[in-house]
Design an enzyme around this catalytic site. Structure first.
Site, PDB file in Angstrom:
ATOM      1  NE  ARG A   1      -1.963  -1.484   3.477  1.00 33.41           N
ATOM      2  CZ  ARG A   1      -2.255  -1.230   4.748  1.00 33.41           C
ATOM      3  NH1 ARG A   1      -3.398  -0.665   5.070  1.00 33.41           N
ATOM      4  NH2 ARG A   1      -1.413  -1.550   5.701  1.00 33.41           N
TER       5      ARG A   1
ATOM      6  CG  ASN B   1      -3.762  -4.604   3.497  1.00 28.42           C
ATOM      7  OD1 ASN B   1      -3.198  -4.547   2.409  1.00 28.42           O
ATOM      8  ND2 ASN B   1      -3.101  -4.513   4.633  1.00 28.42           N
TER       9      ASN B   1
END
Length: 97
Positions: free
Chosen positions: A18, A36
Protein backbone atom coordinates in the site's frame (compact mmCIF):
# COMPACT_ATOMS: atom_id res chain seq x y z
CA UNK A 1 -9.49 10.45 -17.89
CA UNK A 2 -9.76 6.75 -17.05
CA UNK A 3 -10.46 4.74 -13.91
CA UNK A 4 -9.30 1.20 -13.13
CA UNK A 5 -10.34 -0.89 -10.14
CA UNK A 6 -7.82 -3.62 -9.31
CA UNK A 7 -7.71 -6.56 -6.93
CA UNK A 8 -4.22 -7.95 -6.39
CA UNK A 9 -3.71 -11.40 -4.86
CA UNK A 10 -0.68 -13.33 -3.69
CA UNK A 11 1.72 -12.32 -0.93
CA UNK A 12 0.73 -8.66 -1.03
CA UNK A 13 0.02 -7.77 2.60
CA UNK A 14 2.81 -7.01 5.05
CA UNK A 15 5.24 -6.17 2.22
CA UNK A 16 4.67 -2.38 1.97
CA UNK A 17 2.37 -2.82 -1.03
CA UNK A 18 0.00 0.00 0.00
CA UNK A 19 2.75 2.49 0.88
CA UNK A 20 4.66 1.79 -2.31
CA UNK A 21 1.45 1.95 -4.35
CA UNK A 22 0.70 5.39 -2.89
CA UNK A 23 4.23 6.60 -3.72
CA UNK A 24 3.95 5.30 -7.29
CA UNK A 25 0.54 6.92 -7.75
CA UNK A 26 1.76 10.30 -6.49
CA UNK A 27 4.87 10.06 -8.69
CA UNK A 28 2.70 9.47 -11.78
CA UNK A 29 -0.04 11.98 -10.90
CA UNK A 30 -2.68 9.28 -10.39
CA UNK A 31 -5.52 9.81 -7.90
CA UNK A 32 -7.41 7.14 -5.97
CA UNK A 33 -6.97 4.84 -3.02
CA UNK A 34 -5.60 1.48 -1.88
CA UNK A 35 -6.51 -0.87 1.00
CA UNK A 36 -5.99 -4.37 2.31
CA UNK A 37 -8.93 -6.77 2.09
CA UNK A 38 -9.83 -9.31 4.79
CA UNK A 39 -9.02 -12.25 2.48
CA UNK A 40 -5.38 -11.21 2.03
CA UNK A 41 -5.77 -9.29 -1.24
CA UNK A 42 -5.09 -5.62 -1.91
CA UNK A 43 -7.76 -3.48 -3.61
CA UNK A 44 -7.01 -0.20 -5.37
CA UNK A 45 -8.65 2.39 -7.59
CA UNK A 46 -6.49 4.37 -10.02
CA UNK A 47 -7.88 7.42 -11.78
CA UNK A 48 -6.08 9.80 -14.11
CA UNK A 49 -4.57 10.11 -17.56
CA UNK A 50 -4.64 6.85 -19.51
CA UNK A 51 -0.87 6.37 -19.75
CA UNK A 52 -0.27 7.09 -16.06
CA UNK A 53 -3.05 4.73 -14.96
CA UNK A 54 -1.66 2.04 -17.28
CA UNK A 55 1.72 2.40 -15.56
CA UNK A 56 0.13 1.88 -12.14
CA UNK A 57 -1.79 -1.17 -13.35
CA UNK A 58 1.47 -2.54 -14.78
CA UNK A 59 3.24 -1.86 -11.47
CA UNK A 60 0.47 -3.75 -9.61
CA UNK A 61 1.47 -6.92 -11.51
CA UNK A 62 4.81 -6.95 -9.68
CA UNK A 63 4.36 -4.64 -6.67
CA UNK A 64 7.20 -3.80 -4.30
CA UNK A 65 10.30 -6.06 -4.10
CA UNK A 66 9.02 -8.24 -1.22
CA UNK A 67 5.64 -8.93 -2.86
CA UNK A 68 4.76 -12.10 -4.73
CA UNK A 69 1.86 -11.15 -6.99
CA UNK A 70 -0.14 -14.16 -8.15
CA UNK A 71 -3.03 -12.47 -9.96
CA UNK A 72 -4.37 -9.01 -10.81
CA UNK A 73 -8.04 -8.55 -11.64
CA UNK A 74 -8.64 -5.27 -13.50
CA UNK A 75 -12.03 -3.69 -14.10
CA UNK A 76 -12.59 -0.51 -16.05
CA UNK A 77 -15.02 1.90 -14.41
CA UNK A 78 -16.44 5.30 -15.26
CA UNK A 79 -14.42 8.09 -13.64
CA UNK A 80 -15.98 9.55 -10.49
CA UNK A 81 -18.40 12.44 -11.05
CA UNK A 82 -16.31 14.51 -8.70
CA UNK A 83 -12.71 13.92 -9.68
CA UNK A 84 -10.70 12.12 -7.04
CA UNK A 85 -7.99 14.23 -5.46
CA UNK A 86 -4.76 12.78 -4.11
CA UNK A 87 -4.13 9.16 -3.25
CA UNK A 88 -4.99 7.64 0.11
CA UNK A 89 -4.35 4.45 2.01
CA UNK A 90 -7.74 3.35 3.34
CA UNK A 91 -8.42 1.05 6.29
CA UNK A 92 -9.33 -2.59 5.81
CA UNK A 93 -13.13 -3.01 5.57
CA UNK A 94 -14.94 -4.12 8.73
CA UNK A 95 -14.65 -7.80 9.51
CA UNK A 96 -11.08 -7.86 8.30
CA UNK A 97 -7.68 -8.04 9.92
Amino acid sequence: MVRKHVIVSGRVQGVFFRDTCRSQALEHGVSGWVRNLPGGEVEAVFEGEEGAVAQLVGWAHTGPPAAEVRDVEVREEAPARERLSGFEVRPTPRGGA
